[in-house]
Motif scaffolding. Structure first.
Motif, short mmCIF file in Angstrom:
data_model
loop_
_atom_site.label_atom_id
_atom_site.label_comp_id
_atom_site.label_asym_id
_atom_site.label_seq_id
_atom_site.Cartn_x
_atom_site.Cartn_y
_atom_site.Cartn_z
N ALA A 8 47.23 69.52 21.48
CA ALA A 8 46.99 68.63 21.17
C ALA A 8 47.83 67.43 20.04
CB ALA A 8 45.32 68.32 21.47
N THR A 9 47.00 67.72 19.09
CA THR A 9 46.94 68.08 17.70
C THR A 9 48.63 67.32 18.03
OG1 THR A 9 46.89 70.09 16.52
CG2 THR A 9 45.04 68.08 16.24
N GLU A 10 49.59 68.19 17.88
CA GLU A 10 51.12 67.88 17.65
C GLU A 10 51.98 66.74 18.66
OE1 GLU A 10 53.66 71.18 17.53
OE2 GLU A 10 54.93 69.32 18.03
N ILE A 11 50.79 66.78 20.08
CA ILE A 11 51.42 65.24 20.99
C ILE A 11 50.62 64.55 20.41
CG2 ILE A 11 50.50 64.74 23.44
CD1 ILE A 11 50.22 67.40 24.62
N MET A 12 49.67 64.22 19.75
CA MET A 12 48.95 63.10 19.43
C MET A 12 48.88 62.62 18.27
SD MET A 12 47.56 61.66 21.91
CE MET A 12 47.07 62.31 23.54
N ASN A 13 49.30 63.50 17.16
CA ASN A 13 49.66 62.87 15.26
C ASN A 13 51.36 62.78 15.96
OD1 ASN A 13 47.37 62.94 15.52
ND2 ASN A 13 46.70 64.38 14.04
N VAL A 53 49.14 49.65 15.06
CA VAL A 53 49.79 51.14 13.96
C VAL A 53 50.47 51.90 14.11
CG1 VAL A 53 48.22 52.67 12.45
CG2 VAL A 53 47.30 50.90 12.88
N ALA A 54 51.68 52.07 13.44
CA ALA A 54 52.20 53.22 14.54
C ALA A 54 53.22 54.55 13.21
CB ALA A 54 53.49 52.53 14.76
N LYS A 55 52.58 54.87 12.45
CA LYS A 55 52.19 55.93 11.46
C LYS A 55 52.19 56.92 11.75
CE LYS A 55 50.86 57.58 7.01
NZ LYS A 55 51.76 57.31 5.91
N GLN A 56 52.94 57.73 11.57
CA GLN A 56 53.75 59.56 11.26
C GLN A 56 52.71 60.21 11.13
OE1 GLN A 56 55.23 62.58 11.84
NE2 GLN A 56 56.12 62.09 13.51
N ASN A 57 51.97 60.79 12.09
CA ASN A 57 50.71 61.79 11.71
C ASN A 57 50.11 61.29 10.97
OD1 ASN A 57 50.14 64.77 10.94
ND2 ASN A 57 51.37 65.31 9.27
N ALA A 58 49.31 60.53 11.72
CA ALA A 58 48.19 59.75 11.39
C ALA A 58 47.10 59.61 12.88
CB ALA A 58 48.20 58.95 10.74
N GLY A 59 46.13 60.23 12.50
CA GLY A 59 45.45 60.26 13.36
C GLY A 59 45.19 58.42 14.43
#
Lengths: 320, 501
Positions: B461-466, B244-250
């Motif tokens: 953290a959300t910007e890094i991870m998502n 799974v490698a979708k952008q802006n998806a947890g």
């Protein structure tokens, strides 16, 4: 009389320029008219003017993720410099131009073809016209999800059909490929909006005088010559307006690219509006997103200017 | 070059030894990262004994009366208003999750009939964006349940009220220390962990057997995942691993970070014993090795779904139940979901789906050269400050609700197939016993908890991870950049982000 008083006041004040005095005098002279439109002007200032002002103001600030909006940091024109210097701006602008030009051109041409075909009387014309209007009336959100599945790189219907008819040995990769994603989205956009061009141009075709076409026919003009020398010149104004409206809509287009790819993969389908959304609500770069919006606003205003000119020219031509 | 790049193989071996030592000696605190913290709490559940057997031994040993406990916080006849946003069951959830959700709201209404409730179930990938926008307009809800990754961003901005379990009638000692730590900003706790979970590795034993592999022994390492995925694809023509490698998806970081940590990489130094969050590790050798493994599967071997770049985990469910996907990382709820899908299948599809359910296996997430790792996941409940709440904050209603939701009863029930109760007393309830008796593979996922690593506790953290991590993956997988370039680009983005704070 207030008018007289006003005139006297302007005459005695050398600081007020004659042009400004003229404007103010006209306002005073027509104060009742202005009072009538005042509520509308106030509403416009609140719902249009203030957001524009706020966006411009915000574009001069930095909004780090650990600060609330009220604690934003003034950075002057840094956001504009950052945007204009970034490689992503060049990529996104190129995508936006391809998206807008491709969608507008082909939607217009397809709409023109459909309008010309449906202009003639033939059996089932009404049904066909209604069918061709379906893409335009379907919700863009629903259409995007349907197309997303039609295009799916592993289990999409189009890919499966291509394999079944031996056009390809594996499902076609529409949306997960840097090179095919934008053309694939443009096809969906053309499908969605060509009906709009069709409607506009069908209305334009009603204004082409039959006697001119008949006269051209009598003079021996073939179908292409009749179209090019008689029909198309009459469609010029409506074509101009249609193209400009399509361009404005496409520059601002959000739903199809956002739902189908979110600007991906790797930014290959990122256009200005998806980039702005992502910067603002995904990455909380409200300042940079606002600067992007201001740049987009300037482009839109330029297009708007030409749109109004095209409309005005049409009016002037009719008046002449 | 960042600090961690200097680590050599010896360092990895040392760390691995430390890891083993922790695992054996601590047996097992929430996460190895927070082992030290564990000691400071006197928990009603003995985390030092944590094992599937211990969990089974305590289940069903205590009775709880939710209404009576919450009445001590807010009287049951309290009249007020509540607004609540959370990510609840959706179409991809097992039916039982939707039923429990309905049961919860009915029970809440019956217990506090005079609290008028406006609850919005918001999609996982939409909630953060919507919340940010709402808070800008002072139109947030009173109470919010947010993914564990999202809280610090809002705490650091001052949107959340300080909130600890004691405020709603519970003891901090009854929550995972790692979960509390993930919600603590500058020494202040801003939320109550509602549920905590770790995922597991799921595979279809029949596909493994058909491909000439051992169906009862899944890949033990990430290198073996790459190898087996290729074998499966080459022999059977189907996808091996459900990337799974979708952008802006947890979903993306939850599946890629375990791989990155296993190879010794990370975003910051979150996988170390005492993270400072000041060292960028996205361009470390471990991070690049993990990215290379993904590249090998997607580009070189083409052994994963082509649609991985636009897929969330939901899009892996259909191919898995159709026998077209061999491996994936997911929650224990995936088994329940597959049973649901199989029960709804008809004709030839039914036979295939039943065979998939029959051959579905759960195991530990593979390890890498550095460690075995999984994201320490879950959600936290937050109270938003009065000035940012649409209509104002009603403390009585909010506390009653937080008490009710986080009670041993409901924190267990609401985590039925997909997670575990945030309130550790939930493990002692009869409902936990029922879960263990009825949910296949639950013990596997709970036994991954000690390998859990929380995402960095930083505002960005959300910007890094998502964004940054999925961007890195997409840049490499589309060959827009080489693996090295993609990793360096991601590291630079994080460094810029930290510099801009």
């Amino acid at each position: 009389m207030s008018t007289v008083t006003g005139q006297a006041a302007f005459a005695g004040d050398p600081a007020v320029s004659p042009r400004r005095a003229g404007l103010l005098r006209r306002i005073v002279n027509h104060r009742a008219d202005y009072l009538y439109v005042l509520p509308a002007i106030v509403v416009m200032l609140v719902v249009i003017g203030y957001p524009i002002y706020y966006t411009i103001e915000l574009s001069l600030f930095k909004t780090p993720p650990n600060l609330q909006m009220k604690d934003k940091i003034f950075v002057g024109l840094d956001n504009y410099v950052t945007i204009l210097r970034s490689a992503s701006f060049r990529d996104v602008t190129l995508n936006t131009l391809i998206w807008t030009a491709g969608s507008t051109l082909f939607a217009f041409l397809l709409g023109l073809g459909a309008a010309l075909s449906l202009h003639r009387e033939f059996m089932g014309r009404g049904v066909l016209r209604a069918l061709l209007l379906i893409p335009y009336v379907v919700s863009a959100v629903a259409a995007s999800y349907v197309w997303k599945w039609l295009y799916h790189s592993d289990f999409g219907v189009i890919g499966a059909l291509a394999v079944q008819f031996q056009l390809s040995d594996r499902p076609i990769n529409f949306l997960d490929n840097l090179h095919s994603v934008l053309p694939s989205l443009i096809v969906v956009n053309i499908w969605k909006e060509f009906s709009f061009a069709m409607i506009m141009l069908m209305a334009g075709l009603q204004t082409v005088p039959d006697q001119l076409l008949r006269a051209a026919q009598v003079d021996g003009a073939n179908a292409w010559q009749r179209f090019w020398h008689v029909t198309f010149p009459h469609l010029k104004s409506v074509s101009m307006v249609t193209v400009l409206l399509l361009m404005v809509a496409n520059f601002n287009s959000f739903i199809i690219p956002w739902i189908m790819t979110g600007g991906g993969p790797a930014g290959a389908s990122d256009i200005w509006i998806t980039q702005i959304y992502n910067l603002a609500f995904g990455r909380q770069r409200y300042g940079v997103a606002s600067a992007y919006s201001v740049i987009l606003f300037i482009v839109m205003m330029t297009l708007g200017y030409f749109y109004v000119r095209a409309l005005t020219r049409g009016d002037e031509a009719r008046a002449g | 070059m960042t600090k961690i790049d200097g680590r050599d193989a010896t360092a990895f071996r040392l760390q691995r030894r430390e890891l083993v030592a922790y695992s054996i000696a601590a047996l097992m605190s929430t996460t190895m990262v927070f082992t030290a913290t564990t000691a400071s709490y006197a928990q009603s559940i003995d985390l030092s004994k944590w094992s599937p057997e211990y969990v089974k031994s305590i289940a069903g040993t205590e009775e709880f009366d939710t209404a009576a406990e919450c009445a001590k916080v807010t009287p049951l006849d309290y009249k007020g208003k509540l607004s609540y946003w959370w990510t609840g069951p959706n179409d991809a959830s097992p039916d039982i999750e939707r039923k429990i959700n309905d049961d919860f709201w009915a029970a809440w209404k019956a217990t506090y009939p005079n609290i008028e409730t406006d609850a919005q179930n918001i999609d996982y990938n939409v909630l953060l964006d919507k919340l940010r926008t709402a808070l800008l307009g002072n139109a947030g809800p009173m109470v919010l349940r947010l993914q564990i990754l999202g809280g610090i961003e809002f705490s650091s901005k001052g949107y959340f009220q300080p909130l600890k379990p004691e405020d709603v009638g519970y003891a901090s000692a009854d929550f995972w220390p790692g979960a509390l730590k993930s919600d603590t900003y500058e020494g202040v706790l801003y939320g109550i962990p509602t549920n905590n979970e770790t995922m597991a590795f799921i595979w279809n034993a029949k596909i493994f057997n058909d491909a000439g592999l051992d169906g009862e022994h899944p890949p033990a390492t990430w290198d073996e995942v790459v190898k087996d995925s290729k074998i499966i694809h080459d022999k059977l023509g189907i996808a091996g691993y459900g990337m799974v490698a979708k952008q802006n998806a947890g979903n993306t970081p939850f599946r890629f970070m375990p791989q990155m940590w296993a190879y010794g990489g990370g975003t910051l130094d979150e996988s170390t014993d005492a993270p400072t969050y000041e060292t960028v590790m996205l361009n470390s050798a471990g991070a690049k090795a993990a990215l290379q493994a993904s590249y090998d599967m997607y580009v070189r071997d083409k052994s994963v779904p082509v649609s991985a770049l636009t897929n969330t985990q939901n899009e892996n469910q259909q191919p898995f139940i159709a026998g077209q996907l061999a491996m994936m990382i997911a929650h224990p709820s995936e088994y329940a979901k597959m049973k649901d899908l199989a029960s709804k299948a008809t004709g030839a599809d039914k036979a295939v789906a039943d065979a998939v359910v029959e051959n579905m296996r759960y195991g530990l997430i593979p390890e890498g050269p550095a460690r075995r790792a999984v994201v320490f996941g879950g959600s936290n409940m937050h109270f938003i400050k009065n000035e940012y709440v649409d209509g104002g904050f009603d403390a009585g209603a909010a506390k009653a609700f937080a008490c009710f939701w986080n009670s041993p009863e409901w924190s267990t029930k609401l985590a039925w197939t997909g997670s575990n109760p945030g309130n550790l007393r939930g493990f002692k309830t009869k409902w936990m016993k029922e879960r263990l008796d009825t949910i296949k593979f639950l013990d596997v996922t709970t036994s991954m908890l000690p390998n859990g690593i929380p995402f960095p506790v930083v505002p960005y953290a959300t910007e890094i991870m998502n964004h940054i991590v999925p961007d890195m993956l997409q840049n490499a997988l589309t060959e827009k950049m080489t693996v090295d370039e993609a990793a360096e680009d991601a590291a630079k983005k994080v460094q810029d982000l930290m510099a801009g704070m």
